[in-house]
Design a protein around this motif. Structure first.
Motif, short mmCIF file in Angstrom:
data_model
loop_
_atom_site.label_atom_id
_atom_site.label_comp_id
_atom_site.label_asym_id
_atom_site.label_seq_id
_atom_site.Cartn_x
_atom_site.Cartn_y
_atom_site.Cartn_z
N HIS A 153 -10.55 5.35 -3.49
CA HIS A 153 -9.26 4.47 -3.28
C HIS A 153 -9.05 4.23 -1.84
CE1 HIS A 153 -6.83 5.66 -7.26
NE2 HIS A 153 -8.04 5.88 -7.39
N SER A 155 -2.98 5.25 0.81
CA SER A 155 -1.60 5.03 0.81
C SER A 155 -1.23 4.69 2.25
CB SER A 155 -0.57 5.86 0.19
OG SER A 155 -0.49 7.06 0.82
N THR A 169 0.73 -1.19 0.10
CA THR A 169 -0.03 -0.05 -0.12
C THR A 169 0.86 1.25 -0.04
OG1 THR A 169 -0.08 -0.15 2.52
CG2 THR A 169 -1.94 -1.18 1.19
N THR A 170 2.16 1.11 -0.58
CA THR A 170 3.03 2.50 -0.75
C THR A 170 2.12 3.62 -1.38
OG1 THR A 170 4.89 0.92 -0.65
CG2 THR A 170 5.30 3.26 -1.48
N ASN A 171 1.33 3.03 -2.56
CA ASN A 171 0.48 4.11 -3.23
C ASN A 171 -1.04 3.72 -3.01
OD1 ASN A 171 2.83 5.00 -4.63
ND2 ASN A 171 2.84 3.30 -5.88
N THR A 172 -1.74 4.59 -3.24
CA THR A 172 -3.17 4.49 -3.06
C THR A 172 -3.63 3.26 -4.10
OG1 THR A 172 -4.08 5.82 -4.77
CG2 THR A 172 -3.75 7.07 -2.38
N THR A 173 -4.76 2.75 -3.50
CA THR A 173 -5.25 1.51 -4.36
C THR A 173 -6.71 1.69 -4.88
OG1 THR A 173 -4.02 -0.25 -3.09
CG2 THR A 173 -5.96 -1.17 -4.41
#
Length: 207
Positions: free
Chosen positions: A59, A62, A22-26
């Motif tokens: 989303h 993150s 989850t380093t970036n938004t999902t």
């Protein structure tokens, strides 16, 4: 400008693995609004700790740490508001967290026998320890024996035994050293603990 007729979630993702990066938004869903294309619609979420709106998409934020064992589902209320009319419509979105096999937390050796007299009857095998594994109950853990004196021992289920017929002789060998290895087969990861069985001298009849 008339109030929206409806809105729906499309391309929804309703399950996520707990080991998701989850380093970036999902992205979880597209928010499709049925409207007359007049006015301005604002989209908000009730749970701003875990969710975020990106344009017309919902989303996962993150940095959210997903852990099935502590929280297996997340829910938020999505609100679409026509700012000019000050009217809103709410819908709930939920996704679940899927449990995945993780490396066991630890293992300990219980009910240990650390000493045996050299005259101990070994015609039957002798249990010297139980292996207690703290795990998520997924995957398969394999127990093996290694070390200098591993040939004296065997693993059966979650117990460690001195093999039947083992010859104990204080004068030639006053201890048996071995390691218990627990391996998560699916992850191909393992840890080990060393153990020593001390052989005690006994009064023996003269030759």
């Amino acid at each position: 400008n008339e109030f929206i007729t409806d809105f729906n979630f499309t391309n929804s993702v309703t399950t996520l693995n707990e080991n998701l990066d989850t380093t970036n938004t999902t992205k979880l869903a597209d928010i499709v609004i049925t409207d007359d294309a007049l006015g301005t619609n604002a989209i908000t979420v009730s749970d701003t700790t875990n969710f975020i709106i990106v344009g017309t998409e919902l989303h996962l934020k993150s940095g959210v740490s997903l852990n099935y064992e502590t929280k297996n589902s997340y829910t938020t209320t999505v609100t679409v508001t026509d700012s000019a009319l000050s009217q809103s419509m709410n819908k709930t979105f939920t996704f679940t967290v899927t449990d995945v096999n993780e490396m066991y937390s630890s293992f300990v050796l219980n009910n240990q026998i650390l000493q045996l007299y050299e005259i101990t009857d070994t015609s039957a095998r002798i249990k010297v320890a139980d292996v207690v594994i703290t795990d998520d109950a997924l995957g398969t853990n394999q127990i093996n024996i290694s070390g200098a004196d591993s040939t004296f021992f065997e693993a059966d289920g979650t117990s460690i035994y001195l093999k039947a017929g083992s010859s104990l002789d204080y004068e030639t060998k006053d201890s048996l050293v071995f390691s218990v290895i627990v391996k998560d087969v699916g992850l191909n990861q393992s840890t080990s603990k060393s153990q020593k069985l001390t052989i005690l001298d006994s009064n023996e009849f003269i030759d």
